[in-house]
Design a protein around this motif. Structure first.
Motif, PDB file in Angstrom:
ATOM      1  N   THR A  36      27.139  39.062  36.456  1.00  0.00           N
ATOM      2  CA  THR A  36      25.793  39.350  37.440  1.00  0.00           C
ATOM      3  C   THR A  36      24.882  40.837  36.988  1.00  0.00           C
ATOM      4  O   THR A  36      24.520  40.835  37.736  1.00  0.00           O
ATOM      5  N   GLY A  37      25.018  40.778  35.426  1.00  0.00           N
ATOM      6  CA  GLY A  37      24.231  41.725  35.114  1.00  0.00           C
ATOM      7  C   GLY A  37      24.176  43.598  35.301  1.00  0.00           C
ATOM      8  O   GLY A  37      23.841  44.526  34.825  1.00  0.00           O
ATOM      9  N   LYS A  38      26.091  43.803  36.151  1.00  0.00           N
ATOM     10  CA  LYS A  38      26.055  44.769  36.153  1.00  0.00           C
ATOM     11  C   LYS A  38      27.519  44.965  35.580  1.00  0.00           C
ATOM     12  O   LYS A  38      28.915  43.846  34.997  1.00  0.00           O
ATOM     13  N   ASN A  39      28.279  46.542  35.496  1.00  0.00           N
ATOM     14  CA  ASN A  39      29.977  46.745  34.907  1.00  0.00           C
ATOM     15  C   ASN A  39      30.965  46.390  36.161  1.00  0.00           C
ATOM     16  O   ASN A  39      30.286  46.548  37.185  1.00  0.00           O
ATOM     17  N   PRO A  40      32.243  45.183  36.008  1.00  0.00           N
ATOM     18  CA  PRO A  40      32.708  45.514  37.374  1.00  0.00           C
ATOM     19  C   PRO A  40      33.227  46.181  37.280  1.00  0.00           C
ATOM     20  O   PRO A  40      33.276  47.309  36.687  1.00  0.00           O
ATOM     21  N   PRO A  41      33.104  46.188  39.054  1.00  0.00           N
ATOM     22  CA  PRO A  41      34.180  47.496  40.021  1.00  0.00           C
ATOM     23  C   PRO A  41      35.469  48.422  39.001  1.00  0.00           C
ATOM     24  O   PRO A  41      36.236  47.835  38.731  1.00  0.00           O
ATOM     25  N   ALA A  42      34.966  49.836  38.803  1.00  0.00           N
ATOM     26  CA  ALA A  42      36.222  50.120  38.308  1.00  0.00           C
ATOM     27  C   ALA A  42      37.064  50.260  39.398  1.00  0.00           C
ATOM     28  O   ALA A  42      38.806  50.097  39.135  1.00  0.00           O
ATOM     29  N   ASN A  43      37.307  50.817  40.875  1.00  0.00           N
ATOM     30  CA  ASN A  43      38.055  50.878  41.883  1.00  0.00           C
ATOM     31  C   ASN A  43      37.366  49.474  42.263  1.00  0.00           C
ATOM     32  O   ASN A  43      36.243  50.438  43.363  1.00  0.00           O
ATOM     33  N   PRO A  44      38.204  48.488  42.718  1.00  0.00           N
ATOM     34  CA  PRO A  44      37.559  47.681  44.033  1.00  0.00           C
ATOM     35  C   PRO A  44      37.670  48.329  45.307  1.00  0.00           C
ATOM     36  O   PRO A  44      37.257  48.088  46.162  1.00  0.00           O
ATOM     37  N   ALA A  45      38.596  49.019  45.178  1.00  0.00           N
ATOM     38  CA  ALA A  45      39.625  49.637  47.021  1.00  0.00           C
ATOM     39  C   ALA A  45      37.833  50.949  46.940  1.00  0.00           C
ATOM     40  O   ALA A  45      38.181  50.802  48.358  1.00  0.00           O
ATOM     41  N   TRP A  52      32.015  42.306  48.776  1.00  0.00           N
ATOM     42  CA  TRP A  52      31.617  40.566  48.140  1.00  0.00           C
ATOM     43  C   TRP A  52      31.899  41.018  47.061  1.00  0.00           C
ATOM     44  O   TRP A  52      32.444  40.113  46.337  1.00  0.00           O
ATOM     45  N   GLU A  53      31.695  42.065  46.106  1.00  0.00           N
ATOM     46  CA  GLU A  53      31.376  42.485  44.331  1.00  0.00           C
ATOM     47  C   GLU A  53      33.079  42.248  45.047  1.00  0.00           C
ATOM     48  O   GLU A  53      33.742  42.188  43.445  1.00  0.00           O
ATOM     49  N   ALA A  54      33.540  42.577  45.856  1.00  0.00           N
ATOM     50  CA  ALA A  54      35.186  43.642  45.274  1.00  0.00           C
ATOM     51  C   ALA A  54      36.429  42.919  45.349  1.00  0.00           C
ATOM     52  O   ALA A  54      37.294  42.375  44.783  1.00  0.00           O
ATOM     53  N   VAL A  55      35.660  41.488  46.259  1.00  0.00           N
ATOM     54  CA  VAL A  55      36.813  40.542  46.643  1.00  0.00           C
ATOM     55  C   VAL A  55      36.586  39.535  45.596  1.00  0.00           C
ATOM     56  O   VAL A  55      37.331  38.790  44.942  1.00  0.00           O
ATOM     57  N   ALA A  56      35.449  38.957  45.140  1.00  0.00           N
ATOM     58  CA  ALA A  56      35.158  38.349  44.023  1.00  0.00           C
ATOM     59  C   ALA A  56      35.691  38.437  42.933  1.00  0.00           C
ATOM     60  O   ALA A  56      36.128  38.324  42.107  1.00  0.00           O
ATOM     61  N   SER A  61      39.095  38.566  38.586  1.00  0.00           N
ATOM     62  CA  SER A  61      40.302  38.913  37.408  1.00  0.00           C
ATOM     63  C   SER A  61      41.755  38.749  37.501  1.00  0.00           C
ATOM     64  O   SER A  61      42.695  38.218  37.192  1.00  0.00           O
ATOM     65  N   GLY A  62      41.655  38.458  39.402  1.00  0.00           N
ATOM     66  CA  GLY A  62      43.726  38.258  39.401  1.00  0.00           C
ATOM     67  C   GLY A  62      44.117  36.599  38.747  1.00  0.00           C
ATOM     68  O   GLY A  62      45.021  36.614  38.123  1.00  0.00           O
ATOM     69  N   THR A  63      43.068  36.463  39.091  1.00  0.00           N
ATOM     70  CA  THR A  63      43.898  34.973  39.013  1.00  0.00           C
ATOM     71  C   THR A  63      43.379  34.079  37.275  1.00  0.00           C
ATOM     72  O   THR A  63      44.380  33.513  36.953  1.00  0.00           O
ATOM     73  N   PHE A  64      42.161  34.549  36.421  1.00  0.00           N
ATOM     74  CA  PHE A  64      42.283  33.999  34.945  1.00  0.00           C
ATOM     75  C   PHE A  64      42.813  35.311  34.221  1.00  0.00           C
ATOM     76  O   PHE A  64      43.828  34.913  33.204  1.00  0.00           O
ATOM     77  N   ILE A  65      43.346  36.709  34.409  1.00  0.00           N
ATOM     78  CA  ILE A  65      44.939  37.514  34.032  1.00  0.00           C
ATOM     79  C   ILE A  65      46.146  36.449  34.532  1.00  0.00           C
ATOM     80  O   ILE A  65      47.052  36.464  33.675  1.00  0.00           O
TER      81      ILE A  65
END
Length: 105
Positions: A36-45, A52-56, A61-65
């Protein structure tokens, strides 16, 4: 003896899960930034984060972890079984009674 075995398995599986989560988080963060070229959201809420970014982020992250933790737990159980000759306490093969001895192959 069973209590010692249970404590050892608890510590062993906990270490595997923590290690897997730490490694997977690092991989996910790096991959997210590369994609994405951006840091992941620190707090998706946070309302300032696009939906879209929070859902993605939550899905990826949930699936991979969860997959990394499951694979680490399987590997730890396999190692434990090879070392002791039986599955860890509380685990049994599918379709087998938990009280029946489990041969290790």
């Amino acid at each position: 003896m069973a209590s010692d075995s249970s404590k050892i398995w608890t510590l062993f599986s906990l270490g595997a899960a923590i290690g897997a989560a730490a490694v997977s988080k690092k991989v996910i963060n790096t991959s997210w930034k590369a994609a994405t070229g951006k840091n992941p959201p620190a707090n998706p809420a946070d309302p300032d984060v696009d939906v879209w970014e929070a859902v993605a982020w939550a899905a990826v992250s949930g699936t991979f972890i969860a997959l990394a933790r499951m694979l680490a737990a399987r590997k730890a159980a396999h190692y434990y079984a090879r070392s002791t000759g039986h599955l860890p306490p509380g685990m049994e093969k599918d379709g087998q009674d938990a009280s029946a001895p489990t041969p290790v192959t």
